[in-house]
Enzyme design. Sequence first.
Site, PDB file in Angstrom:
ATOM      1  N   CYS A   1       0.827  -1.206   0.000  1.00  0.00           N
ATOM      2  CA  CYS A   1       0.000   0.000   0.000  1.00  0.00           C
ATOM      3  C   CYS A   1       0.867   1.265   0.000  1.00  0.00           C
ATOM      4  O   CYS A   1       1.643   1.484  -0.912  1.00  0.00           O
ATOM      5  CB  CYS A   1      -0.978  -0.041   1.168  1.00  0.00           C
ATOM      6  SG  CYS A   1      -2.463   0.952   0.875  1.00  0.00           S
TER       7      CYS A   1
ATOM      8  N   HIS B   1      -4.137  -5.636  -0.910  1.00  0.00           N
ATOM      9  CA  HIS B   1      -3.881  -6.198   0.421  1.00  0.00           C
ATOM     10  C   HIS B   1      -4.164  -7.699   0.430  1.00  0.00           C
ATOM     11  O   HIS B   1      -5.205  -8.139   0.959  1.00  0.00           O
ATOM     12  CB  HIS B   1      -4.746  -5.499   1.469  1.00  0.00           C
ATOM     13  CG  HIS B   1      -4.320  -4.106   1.772  1.00  0.00           C
ATOM     14  ND1 HIS B   1      -3.276  -3.816   2.622  1.00  0.00           N
ATOM     15  CD2 HIS B   1      -4.789  -2.913   1.319  1.00  0.00           C
ATOM     16  CE1 HIS B   1      -3.121  -2.511   2.705  1.00  0.00           C
ATOM     17  NE2 HIS B   1      -4.021  -1.934   1.922  1.00  0.00           N
TER      18      HIS B   1
ATOM     19  N   GLU C   1      -2.993  -9.778   2.332  1.00  0.00           N
ATOM     20  CA  GLU C   1      -2.955 -10.255   3.719  1.00  0.00           C
ATOM     21  C   GLU C   1      -4.253 -10.010   4.476  1.00  0.00           C
ATOM     22  O   GLU C   1      -4.424 -10.540   5.580  1.00  0.00           O
ATOM     23  CB  GLU C   1      -1.801  -9.570   4.470  1.00  0.00           C
ATOM     24  CG  GLU C   1      -2.051  -8.157   4.938  1.00  0.00           C
ATOM     25  CD  GLU C   1      -1.941  -7.103   3.834  1.00  0.00           C
ATOM     26  OE1 GLU C   1      -2.160  -5.915   4.129  1.00  0.00           O
ATOM     27  OE2 GLU C   1      -1.641  -7.471   2.676  1.00  0.00           O
TER      28      GLU C   1
END
Length: 385
Positions: free
Chosen positions: A146, A239, A241
């Site tokens: 990010c 993202h 994760e």
Amino acid sequence: MTVLIDIDSHEHHLFSRAPGAGVHAAASPGNRVECLDIGVINNMSDAALMSTERQLFDLINAAAGRLFVRLHFYTMAATPRSEWGRDYVRRYYRGIDDLLNRRLDGVIVTGAEPRAASLTEEPYWATFAEIADWAAENTVSSVFSCLAVHAAVLHLDGVARRKLPSKCFGVFAQTKTRHHPLLQDVPKTFKIPHARWNEVEEGDLARCGYSVLTWSAETGADCFVKQQKESLFVHFQGHPEYETQSLLGEYRRDMGRFLRGENDICPTLPSGYFGNEAEELQIAFRQKALSDRRPELFADFPADQVAKDLTNVWHQPAKRIYRNWLLYMVSQRARRSKPLGMREAALSAAGAPAHRDARKVAAARSARPARSPNPVTRRRLGYCE
């Protein structure tokens, strides 16, 4: 369970999360071939410190297979924190000076909510630049997520991000644009969450030598890579994760800020995330927030009603990508430091293909873009001509 945690205090929440498994690093195996040392530079806000640790821990644990991975947590002193946050990182994290005086197999650098108009004006910018320079020479591979992506490409190659007209927010289908070891056994099209107000554009990345690996019309470049000196830098604008409810939590946070008058923009619903019934509930609440904006309304936010129906469609491809990342570091470390016979043994122990011809084929494939049926499709998928 093969993830080890280099934290002195066993009061840390990750130890209780997996009893008897996430043991202290002192109990880790001595064979360096079998244990990858990975630093986590957690630049997230206080509210997201623990959840980010959990997300990365769980994803790496799911991806590790027979590999042993030892996680080391680091913090940048200049990151603004509350008294609680400063105490938390003091107890469980090491400083950046400790990081800069060692080598690691890999690092993961998280993003943060931007506070300044320019990245170079962020309070931690000088420290971040040191970290990026260090990682290029002292890791096998480095992952940036990010905002950390935007900071890394700006510092190393002068690629500036641009503000989006609206937040890129939701779960979006990504398409592989070329063969690469990081995408081995990953479906041609898969979904990844995104949550950001800015982007770096594919054309700017291509001109500076970056290879875009995944792309979509909605998000632009998602995952892209570049060799920076000794380290393969891997960048995720999305993202992988994230947990199942991460986007819900972020949407709820943004809605609370709007209702309290901290932000004048009423957040849009995350795209491709809610089912039909959940989306209807959220649309109804959003309309009420627009017509009757007041802090008390936040108590009626329908979080519990929609959370039970959420599904995580990105976990499997995310796990595969991180598995490939771990195996890449194993193979590169073995190639650099071991004779051929021991190299094959190390790869086999990690669960990676050890046959030399197979590796040559994989390397050859990774060097050429995937074939597309026609130029129109190539342009739509974001291939560099």
